[in-house]
Design an enzyme around this catalytic site. Structure first.
Site, PDB file in Angstrom:
ATOM      1  CG  HIS A 144      -1.852  -1.125   1.334  1.00  0.00           C
ATOM      2  ND1 HIS A 144      -1.642  -2.190   2.176  1.00  0.00           N
ATOM      3  CD2 HIS A 144      -3.023  -1.379   0.704  1.00  0.00           C
ATOM      4  CE1 HIS A 144      -2.644  -3.045   2.074  1.00  0.00           C
ATOM      5  NE2 HIS A 144      -3.498  -2.576   1.183  1.00  0.00           N
ATOM      6  CB  VAL A 197       5.277  -4.497  -3.321  1.00  0.00           C
ATOM      7  CG1 VAL A 197       6.449  -4.457  -2.341  1.00  0.00           C
ATOM      8  CG2 VAL A 197       5.158  -3.156  -4.046  1.00  0.00           C
ATOM      9  CG  LEU A 247       4.581  -6.985   0.548  1.00  0.00           C
ATOM     10  CD1 LEU A 247       4.971  -5.524   0.427  1.00  0.00           C
ATOM     11  CD2 LEU A 247       4.737  -7.453   1.983  1.00  0.00           C
TER      12      LEU A 247
END
Length: 379
Positions: free
Chosen positions: A35, A178, A186
């Site tokens: 995020h 990511v 993630l």
């Protein structure tokens, strides 16, 4: 560092004086570095004169019966810190009553046939709920640009389709997946995994990497094959250079259909089959190689952009991941032919070998598309 305001209502958000472009990142909270990457990218796009808004809303419409709505982590105080450090100007954290006044909406966005495949087949109604809240949040936040993670590739494709089909005046930007140093994408759900479960879960990314490596080798061989006009001449030319194995492989690939999608699927499935025998086992939901325009499976004659996607359960945790691939590229690195001559498909033994950080995808890399298992929510 930007001081981040916490707002609870659309009226509070609309009362802010306009300042440049507004970029929005939609999340369900439990923010992690995926995020943060989305927020940092939004900051770059909005620029110093613009505004970055992060929404935090756990959307009940996109959770089905038996899913983890009640246990989905709510960590607003920590989320504020992550958002502030990444450069957000506002965290918009509305209540359910603010987003759905009067109860669940009777008029909703329908995802259509594309929303019934893969994730939609596993989670009926999920994408209808997701698109409904995304449409609501786009209207409530009024952004110029909205950013979503490539990890939720089907979700991203549906949002793009909705924006195009229904004429939303917003630009949609995808941000690459990511990964942690061991290759695991993630996700807020990673926290549910025990150490042994996490070891098994690594098979998702390794399966994708195995498919990617097989694809790269095939594309490289086809590029080499195009360097001479005929199969016979090609084999003779390569053999004259002492590359008999490469010559044989190039001749075989030249006779094969151009896409070789089944070989990519097979390479990925080898890893997943091995993980199914681990303790705890990986329980595969689906492995698919699809056209991102409609999420239908591609054939061996396919050329263009594709997505290799996987979903599985480890213990009680359901995880998804994907990698983008390009079939029939006009050129492929000749150096990758080396991989073709040294069978690059991962086996069960590779499951115990950590993926080094140079295989981890970072924003802007060419390897893969940060995260949003749900968007109302990037997860």
């Amino acid at each position: 560092m930007t001081t981040t305001a916490l707002l609870r209502t659309a009226d509070e958000l609309h009362a802010r004086a306009p300042r440049g472009r507004r970029a929005v990142v939609m999340t369900m909270g439990a923010l992690h570095d995926g995020h943060a990457t989305l927020i940092r990218t939004a900051r770059e796009i909005a620029g110093p004169e613009g505004e970055v808004v992060v929404t935090v809303f756990v959307n009940p419409l996109q959770f089905g019966a038996g899913e983890d709505l009640d246990r989905y982590p709510r960590t607003l105080e920590a989320d504020l810190k992550v958002a502030e450090q990444a450069g957000a100007d506002v965290v918009f954290a509305p209540s359910v009553e603010e987003v759905y006044p009067g109860g669940e909406p009777q008029v909703r966005i329908t995802a259509g046939p594309m929303g019934e495949r893969l994730e939609g087949a596993s989670r009926p109604g999920h994408f209808d709920g997701m698109l409904t809240v995304v449409a609501k949040l786009l209207h409530l936040t009024r952004p110029d640009v909205a950013l979503y993670g490539q990890k939720d590739a089907q979700q991203l494709a549906l949002i793009r389709r909705m924006v195009r089909d229904l004429n939303f005046g917003v630009e949609i930007v995808a941000v690459p997946t990511v990964r942690e140093d061991d290759g695991l994408a993630l996700s807020s759900r990673n926290r549910y995994l025990s150490p042994r479960e996490r070891h098994t879960a690594l098979a998702l990314s390794r399966a994708l990497f195995a498919g990617r490596d097989r694809h790269a080798a095939q594309e490289a061989l086809r590029a080499r094959a195009r360097e001479v006009p005929s199969t016979r001449a090609r084999a003779e030319a390569l053999s004259a250079l002492g590359e008999s194995r490469a010559a044989a492989d190039a001749a075989a690939v030249a006779k094969a259909s151009p896409g070789a999608a089944d070989a990519v699927r097979a390479a990925a499935r080898t890893v997943l089959d091995g993980a199914a025998r681990l303790a705890p086992p990986l329980e595969l939901d689906y492995l698919a190689l699809v056209d991102p325009s409609d999420f239908t499976e591609i054939g061996d004659d396919f050329t263009g952009e594709a997505v290799l996607a996987v979903a599985a359960r480890v213990g009680t945790t359901r995880l998804i991941d994907n990698l983008p691939l390009t079939f029939g590229a006009p050129e492929a690195p000749v150096a990758a032919v080396t991989a073709a001559t040294n069978d690059t498909v991962a086996t069960n033994d590779t499951l115990a070998t950590p993926v080094t950080s140079d295989t981890a995808t970072t924003p802007g890399s060419a390897e893969a598309p940060a995260s949003a298992e749900h968007p109302g929510a990037a997860s």
